[in-house]
Design a protein around this motif. Structure first.
Motif, mmCIF file in Angstrom:
data_model
loop_
_atom_site.group_PDB
_atom_site.id
_atom_site.type_symbol
_atom_site.label_atom_id
_atom_site.label_comp_id
_atom_site.label_asym_id
_atom_site.label_seq_id
_atom_site.Cartn_x
_atom_site.Cartn_y
_atom_site.Cartn_z
ATOM 1 N N PHE A 189 1.082 -1.341 0.387
ATOM 2 C CA PHE A 189 -0.477 0.350 0.057
ATOM 3 C C PHE A 189 1.201 1.627 0.189
ATOM 4 O O PHE A 189 0.440 2.305 -0.782
ATOM 5 C CB PHE A 189 -1.130 0.053 0.919
ATOM 6 N N PHE A 190 1.584 1.438 0.773
ATOM 7 C CA PHE A 190 3.034 2.052 1.058
ATOM 8 C C PHE A 190 3.513 2.447 -1.064
ATOM 9 O O PHE A 190 3.451 4.004 -0.884
ATOM 10 C CB PHE A 190 4.047 1.976 1.861
ATOM 11 N N VAL A 191 3.600 1.997 -1.207
ATOM 12 C CA VAL A 191 4.182 1.677 -2.703
ATOM 13 C C VAL A 191 3.719 1.966 -3.940
ATOM 14 O O VAL A 191 4.206 2.153 -5.133
ATOM 15 C CB VAL A 191 5.526 0.682 -2.790
ATOM 16 N N THR A 192 2.687 1.455 -3.248
ATOM 17 C CA THR A 192 1.635 1.433 -4.848
ATOM 18 C C THR A 192 1.186 2.916 -4.642
ATOM 19 O O THR A 192 0.678 4.067 -5.395
ATOM 20 C CB THR A 192 0.543 1.400 -4.281
ATOM 21 N N TYR A 193 0.399 3.734 -3.732
ATOM 22 C CA TYR A 193 -0.270 4.764 -3.197
ATOM 23 C C TYR A 193 0.525 6.144 -2.022
ATOM 24 O O TYR A 193 -0.094 7.120 -2.264
ATOM 25 C CB TYR A 193 -1.809 5.041 -2.446
ATOM 26 N N GLU A 221 5.908 -6.461 -10.922
ATOM 27 C CA GLU A 221 4.829 -5.470 -10.016
ATOM 28 C C GLU A 221 4.983 -5.769 -9.301
ATOM 29 O O GLU A 221 5.264 -6.227 -7.934
ATOM 30 C CB GLU A 221 3.430 -6.534 -11.119
ATOM 31 N N ARG A 222 4.495 -4.769 -7.928
ATOM 32 C CA ARG A 222 4.030 -4.226 -6.760
ATOM 33 C C ARG A 222 3.699 -4.905 -6.454
ATOM 34 O O ARG A 222 4.156 -5.597 -4.751
ATOM 35 C CB ARG A 222 3.780 -2.437 -6.831
ATOM 36 N N SER A 223 2.545 -5.669 -7.007
ATOM 37 C CA SER A 223 1.770 -6.651 -6.333
ATOM 38 C C SER A 223 2.960 -8.073 -5.426
ATOM 39 O O SER A 223 2.563 -8.633 -4.524
ATOM 40 C CB SER A 223 1.188 -7.282 -7.148
ATOM 41 N N GLU A 224 4.212 -8.082 -6.132
ATOM 42 C CA GLU A 224 4.938 -9.354 -5.975
ATOM 43 C C GLU A 224 5.983 -8.992 -4.716
ATOM 44 O O GLU A 224 6.345 -9.736 -4.029
ATOM 45 C CB GLU A 224 6.291 -9.068 -6.938
ATOM 46 N N ILE A 225 5.685 -7.686 -4.518
ATOM 47 C CA ILE A 225 6.231 -7.045 -2.753
ATOM 48 C C ILE A 225 6.237 -8.530 -1.983
ATOM 49 O O ILE A 225 6.380 -8.665 -0.769
ATOM 50 C CB ILE A 225 6.096 -5.845 -2.413
ATOM 51 N N ILE A 226 3.997 -8.363 -1.878
ATOM 52 C CA ILE A 226 3.401 -9.142 -0.054
ATOM 53 C C ILE A 226 4.021 -10.864 -0.756
ATOM 54 O O ILE A 226 4.507 -11.184 -0.124
ATOM 55 C CB ILE A 226 2.010 -9.142 -0.720
ATOM 56 N N MET A 227 3.693 -11.579 -1.781
ATOM 57 C CA MET A 227 4.511 -12.572 -2.036
ATOM 58 C C MET A 227 6.357 -13.258 -1.425
ATOM 59 O O MET A 227 6.704 -13.925 -0.617
ATOM 60 C CB MET A 227 4.184 -13.496 -3.005
ATOM 61 N N ASP A 228 6.492 -12.059 -1.545
ATOM 62 C CA ASP A 228 7.955 -12.008 -1.914
ATOM 63 C C ASP A 228 8.716 -12.495 -0.293
ATOM 64 O O ASP A 228 9.483 -12.733 0.061
ATOM 65 C CB ASP A 228 8.881 -10.558 -2.742
#
Length: 186
Positions: free
Chosen positions: A99-103, A147-154
């Motif tokens: 959320f930080f790096v997206t918004y 993608e930014r969403s890869e941060i979560i699973m990473d």
């Protein structure tokens, strides 16, 4: 519905979820601290947050042993607490960072990708020697299309792999069983 509530009403799960929530928030605060100091808070700089994981896992096991187990902690309880705290903490931290790096500041993610590419180019000779030119280019292009969403699973996958040995060691150190049931008292 009552059976679901009863399932989550176990002290081992409630305690693990609570410590996991605290862990995720503390790791995110570490991320924010790096960000405020002007350090790229993703990548190699962020890896030091695993110390927070170890401290909170040990704290959760110790607290469970002292308050819930009345001085006793089985190995399986400690392992369960360790893995749940680690996983929940990584999930929460991953989502908060996402959320930080997206918004809030997308430049953090862009800087991270640029730093990753620069590191890969710096070690290109060694990488090409080990994996070949075609595989290097595939890996290099893969970093650019991350993608930014890869941060979560990473976050979850790295913390799971990094947590195996510390969780086992903490569990072995803090376990304490009542061996009185094995003694013949007759």
């Amino acid at each position: 519905m009552k059976s679901i509530i009863a399932y989550f009403n176990k002290p081992i799960l409630k305690l693990s979820l609570l410590f996991g929530l605290a862990l995720g928030i503390l790791v995110f605060l570490f991320f924010i601290g790096l960000y405020l100091m002007g350090i790229v808070p993703l990548g190699n700089n962020k890896i030091m947050d695993f110390g927070i994981h170890v401290i909170l896992i040990a704290g959760a096991c110790w607290y469970y042993r002292k308050k819930v187990g009345n001085g006793f902690l089985h190995l399986w309880e400690a392992l369960t607490i360790g893995y749940v705290v680690n996983t929940i903490g990584a999930l929460i931290a991953g989502w908060l960072i996402y959320f930080f790096v997206t918004y809030i500041d997308p430049a953090v993610f862009t800087s991270y990708l640029a730093e990753m590419k620069a590191l890969m180019l710096e070690g290109k000779a060694e990488l090409v020697k080990n994996i070949g030119e075609a595989e290097f280019m595939k890996m290099y292009n893969g970093v650019g299309s991350m993608e930014r969403s890869e941060i979560i699973m990473d976050e979850v996958s790295k913390k799971t792999v990094m947590g195996i040995i510390p969780i086992l060691v903490i569990s072995l150190i803090l376990r304490k069983q009542d061996y009185g049931v094995f003694h013949n008292k007759s």
